[in-house]
Write a protein that holds these residues in place. Sequence first.
Motif, PDB file in Angstrom:
ATOM      1  N   LEU A 263       1.324  -1.418   0.034  1.00  0.00           N
ATOM      2  CA  LEU A 263      -0.324  -0.055  -0.170  1.00  0.00           C
ATOM      3  C   LEU A 263       1.181   1.328   0.427  1.00  0.00           C
ATOM      4  O   LEU A 263       0.692   2.489  -0.659  1.00  0.00           O
ATOM      5  N   LEU A 264       1.860   0.992   0.803  1.00  0.00           N
ATOM      6  CA  LEU A 264       2.549   2.907   0.691  1.00  0.00           C
ATOM      7  C   LEU A 264       3.427   2.905  -0.549  1.00  0.00           C
ATOM      8  O   LEU A 264       3.436   3.857  -1.571  1.00  0.00           O
ATOM      9  N   LYS A 265       3.978   1.634  -1.332  1.00  0.00           N
ATOM     10  CA  LYS A 265       4.670   1.616  -2.395  1.00  0.00           C
ATOM     11  C   LYS A 265       3.352   2.293  -3.333  1.00  0.00           C
ATOM     12  O   LYS A 265       4.158   3.274  -4.334  1.00  0.00           O
ATOM     13  N   GLU A 266       2.130   1.870  -3.425  1.00  0.00           N
ATOM     14  CA  GLU A 266       1.189   2.134  -4.528  1.00  0.00           C
ATOM     15  C   GLU A 266       1.021   3.461  -4.010  1.00  0.00           C
ATOM     16  O   GLU A 266       1.136   4.142  -4.790  1.00  0.00           O
ATOM     17  N   ILE A 267       1.001   3.637  -2.949  1.00  0.00           N
ATOM     18  CA  ILE A 267       0.593   5.507  -2.482  1.00  0.00           C
ATOM     19  C   ILE A 267       2.111   6.310  -2.872  1.00  0.00           C
ATOM     20  O   ILE A 267       2.179   7.486  -3.470  1.00  0.00           O
ATOM     21  N   HIS A 268       3.262   5.487  -3.383  1.00  0.00           N
ATOM     22  CA  HIS A 268       4.698   6.457  -3.329  1.00  0.00           C
ATOM     23  C   HIS A 268       4.429   6.439  -4.722  1.00  0.00           C
ATOM     24  O   HIS A 268       5.338   7.899  -4.980  1.00  0.00           O
ATOM     25  N   ASP A 269       4.354   5.547  -5.070  1.00  0.00           N
ATOM     26  CA  ASP A 269       4.318   6.135  -6.477  1.00  0.00           C
ATOM     27  C   ASP A 269       3.705   6.674  -7.166  1.00  0.00           C
ATOM     28  O   ASP A 269       3.638   6.737  -8.501  1.00  0.00           O
ATOM     29  N   SER A 270       2.275   6.947  -6.553  1.00  0.00           N
ATOM     30  CA  SER A 270       1.216   7.313  -7.552  1.00  0.00           C
ATOM     31  C   SER A 270       0.735   8.773  -6.730  1.00  0.00           C
ATOM     32  O   SER A 270      -0.007   8.629  -6.051  1.00  0.00           O
ATOM     33  N   ASN A 271       0.950   9.955  -6.934  1.00  0.00           N
ATOM     34  CA  ASN A 271       0.651  11.440  -6.164  1.00  0.00           C
ATOM     35  C   ASN A 271      -1.332  11.208  -6.642  1.00  0.00           C
ATOM     36  O   ASN A 271      -1.682  12.149  -5.388  1.00  0.00           O
ATOM     37  N   SER A 272      -1.831  10.697  -7.265  1.00  0.00           N
ATOM     38  CA  SER A 272      -2.763  11.021  -7.578  1.00  0.00           C
ATOM     39  C   SER A 272      -4.104   9.995  -6.302  1.00  0.00           C
ATOM     40  O   SER A 272      -4.809  10.797  -5.854  1.00  0.00           O
ATOM     41  N   ILE A 273      -3.585   9.417  -5.850  1.00  0.00           N
ATOM     42  CA  ILE A 273      -3.974   8.536  -4.402  1.00  0.00           C
ATOM     43  C   ILE A 273      -4.200   9.507  -3.941  1.00  0.00           C
ATOM     44  O   ILE A 273      -5.514   9.563  -2.774  1.00  0.00           O
ATOM     45  N   LEU A 274      -3.141  10.102  -3.026  1.00  0.00           N
ATOM     46  CA  LEU A 274      -3.302  10.655  -1.426  1.00  0.00           C
ATOM     47  C   LEU A 274      -4.527  12.148  -2.280  1.00  0.00           C
ATOM     48  O   LEU A 274      -5.200  12.796  -1.542  1.00  0.00           O
ATOM     49  N   GLU A 275      -4.058  12.659  -3.564  1.00  0.00           N
ATOM     50  CA  GLU A 275      -5.154  13.865  -3.684  1.00  0.00           C
ATOM     51  C   GLU A 275      -6.550  13.808  -3.437  1.00  0.00           C
ATOM     52  O   GLU A 275      -7.309  14.051  -3.740  1.00  0.00           O
ATOM     53  N   LYS A 276      -6.809  11.962  -3.989  1.00  0.00           N
ATOM     54  CA  LYS A 276      -8.220  12.056  -4.309  1.00  0.00           C
ATOM     55  C   LYS A 276      -8.685  11.617  -3.254  1.00  0.00           C
ATOM     56  O   LYS A 276      -9.721  12.621  -2.404  1.00  0.00           O
ATOM     57  N   ILE A 277      -8.202  11.184  -1.822  1.00  0.00           N
ATOM     58  CA  ILE A 277      -8.654  11.183  -0.670  1.00  0.00           C
ATOM     59  C   ILE A 277      -8.320  12.858  -0.515  1.00  0.00           C
ATOM     60  O   ILE A 277      -9.498  12.964   0.978  1.00  0.00           O
ATOM     61  N   MET A 278      -7.859  13.219  -0.353  1.00  0.00           N
ATOM     62  CA  MET A 278      -7.854  14.371   0.396  1.00  0.00           C
ATOM     63  C   MET A 278      -8.789  15.682  -0.426  1.00  0.00           C
ATOM     64  O   MET A 278      -9.249  16.277   0.077  1.00  0.00           O
ATOM     65  N   ASP A 279      -9.232  15.689  -2.068  1.00  0.00           N
ATOM     66  CA  ASP A 279     -10.320  16.196  -2.285  1.00  0.00           C
ATOM     67  C   ASP A 279     -11.568  15.894  -1.428  1.00  0.00           C
ATOM     68  O   ASP A 279     -11.982  16.486  -0.998  1.00  0.00           O
ATOM     69  N   ASN A 280     -11.566  14.361  -1.243  1.00  0.00           N
ATOM     70  CA  ASN A 280     -13.005  13.679  -0.991  1.00  0.00           C
ATOM     71  C   ASN A 280     -13.122  14.572   0.217  1.00  0.00           C
ATOM     72  O   ASN A 280     -14.199  14.802   1.153  1.00  0.00           O
ATOM     73  N   GLN A 281     -11.870  14.548   1.222  1.00  0.00           N
ATOM     74  CA  GLN A 281     -11.842  14.842   2.902  1.00  0.00           C
ATOM     75  C   GLN A 281     -12.413  16.856   2.661  1.00  0.00           C
ATOM     76  O   GLN A 281     -12.697  17.144   3.489  1.00  0.00           O
ATOM     77  N   ARG A 282     -11.966  17.372   1.565  1.00  0.00           N
ATOM     78  CA  ARG A 282     -12.460  18.836   1.584  1.00  0.00           C
ATOM     79  C   ARG A 282     -13.785  18.928   1.866  1.00  0.00           C
ATOM     80  O   ARG A 282     -14.264  19.636   1.686  1.00  0.00           O
ATOM     81  N   GLN A 283     -14.569  18.056   1.142  1.00  0.00           N
ATOM     82  CA  GLN A 283     -16.053  17.736   1.317  1.00  0.00           C
ATOM     83  C   GLN A 283     -16.180  17.589   2.798  1.00  0.00           C
ATOM     84  O   GLN A 283     -17.954  17.959   3.009  1.00  0.00           O
ATOM     85  N   PHE A 284     -15.843  17.469   3.823  1.00  0.00           N
ATOM     86  CA  PHE A 284     -15.965  16.765   4.967  1.00  0.00           C
ATOM     87  C   PHE A 284     -15.785  17.296   6.114  1.00  0.00           C
ATOM     88  O   PHE A 284     -14.653  17.864   5.724  1.00  0.00           O
ATOM     89  N   SER A 285     -16.507  18.106   6.791  1.00  0.00           N
ATOM     90  CA  SER A 285     -16.249  19.331   8.157  1.00  0.00           C
ATOM     91  C   SER A 285     -17.136  18.739   9.411  1.00  0.00           C
ATOM     92  O   SER A 285     -18.515  19.086   8.653  1.00  0.00           O
ATOM     93  N   ASP A 286     -16.334  19.216  10.423  1.00  0.00           N
ATOM     94  CA  ASP A 286     -17.160  19.266  10.933  1.00  0.00           C
ATOM     95  C   ASP A 286     -17.580  20.848  11.895  1.00  0.00           C
ATOM     96  O   ASP A 286     -17.338  20.873  12.973  1.00  0.00           O
ATOM     97  N   LYS A 287     -16.903  22.085  10.983  1.00  0.00           N
ATOM     98  CA  LYS A 287     -17.354  23.319  10.842  1.00  0.00           C
ATOM     99  C   LYS A 287     -18.656  23.618  11.984  1.00  0.00           C
ATOM    100  O   LYS A 287     -18.978  25.116  12.363  1.00  0.00           O
ATOM    101  N   ASN A 288     -19.961  22.957  11.614  1.00  0.00           N
ATOM    102  CA  ASN A 288     -20.808  23.437  12.274  1.00  0.00           C
ATOM    103  C   ASN A 288     -21.133  22.569  13.466  1.00  0.00           C
ATOM    104  O   ASN A 288     -21.835  22.957  14.153  1.00  0.00           O
TER     105      ASN A 288
END
Length: 364
Positions: free
Chosen positions: A322-347
Amino acid sequence: MSKKIKALIAIGGTGGHVFPGYNLGIHLKENGYDIDLITDNRGYRFLSKFKKFNIYILPSFPLKGKNILTLFISFFSIFYSILRSAIFLIFNRPNIIFGMGGYASFPICIAAFALRIRFIIYENNLVIGKANKLLLPFTEKMIVAFKEVEGVSNKYNKKIFEIGNIIKKEIINFSKNERVNKFKGLSLLILGGSQAAQVFAEKLPTIFLQCSKKGISLKIYQQCLPHQNDYLSSFYKKANIDFEIFNFSNNLTDYFFKTNLAITRSGSSMLAELANANLPFICVPLPSSADNHQFKNALHYQKNQLAFLLEEKDLNDKLLSLLKEIHDSNSILEKIMDNQRQFSDKNVYNNINLVLNKSINEKN
């Protein structure tokens, strides 16, 4: 607020109960409430570091019963805790009590019911805890982090109010754009806590060594127990892996700025903090968690593509790939981060205010 409302926050003995309770206390104090905290000796180990509130300690006992004798002793101990709680409430009568879960919150809430003191309970896991399940018939309301919480009978639906995760306001307001991560490989934050440090210190370093041998660039920030400092430092130095070891920290945001991936247990509060901070993470649920609630927490985040899930038994076989897959492809973490941007407990804190205002109006 013309007259201060006196609130008591009853907190269980683990970090998953302590930190939401403390965060709630900070918010209510900022809004003019007079706040006290009550916990057992386990919870006090965390809370003793904070000086903003009066903290009371009462004995608490889990329900255990492998045979008639131990069951009798357990019931007697719990009854003793309830009696002590009732005496405490008679002399320190609050207007309202918040039960944050865990068996340390149970006796104070039951005593409150007997003395006709209003109480509200909070559940931040995806499956209701045993103490909260027992308290649900007696509580005025149960505020929950997720509407999907399991184990709640339909007849109590009118008591349930989804508010979100009660996490630090600084995490909710965390500036995701200020993350400083000039490291080109994987900058890993390993969050051990009290229930994972031993296992993570034993299993993860050898996996990181294999990563290094396969050309995966790593920088490790690892939380551990004090007695593990020397072993881990020696191991990483010998393996020529860049690292920083730290013990308990109340300022994890310092590490959120430095890292691009975390490995953590699956307590609800920690997962919520990481998701709100827009930091991708790998969940490793505690196998012995009550009702397997950590696995269910992790599964929720995985299904919503907010995180990765690996069971502890699979670490040796699957973490490296899993770490090798994530290391070799920046898009994996970017996709997770995009989804997390829609997640918020601000309210969450506005939602708490709405629930309390509703409760006050109902009383009047």
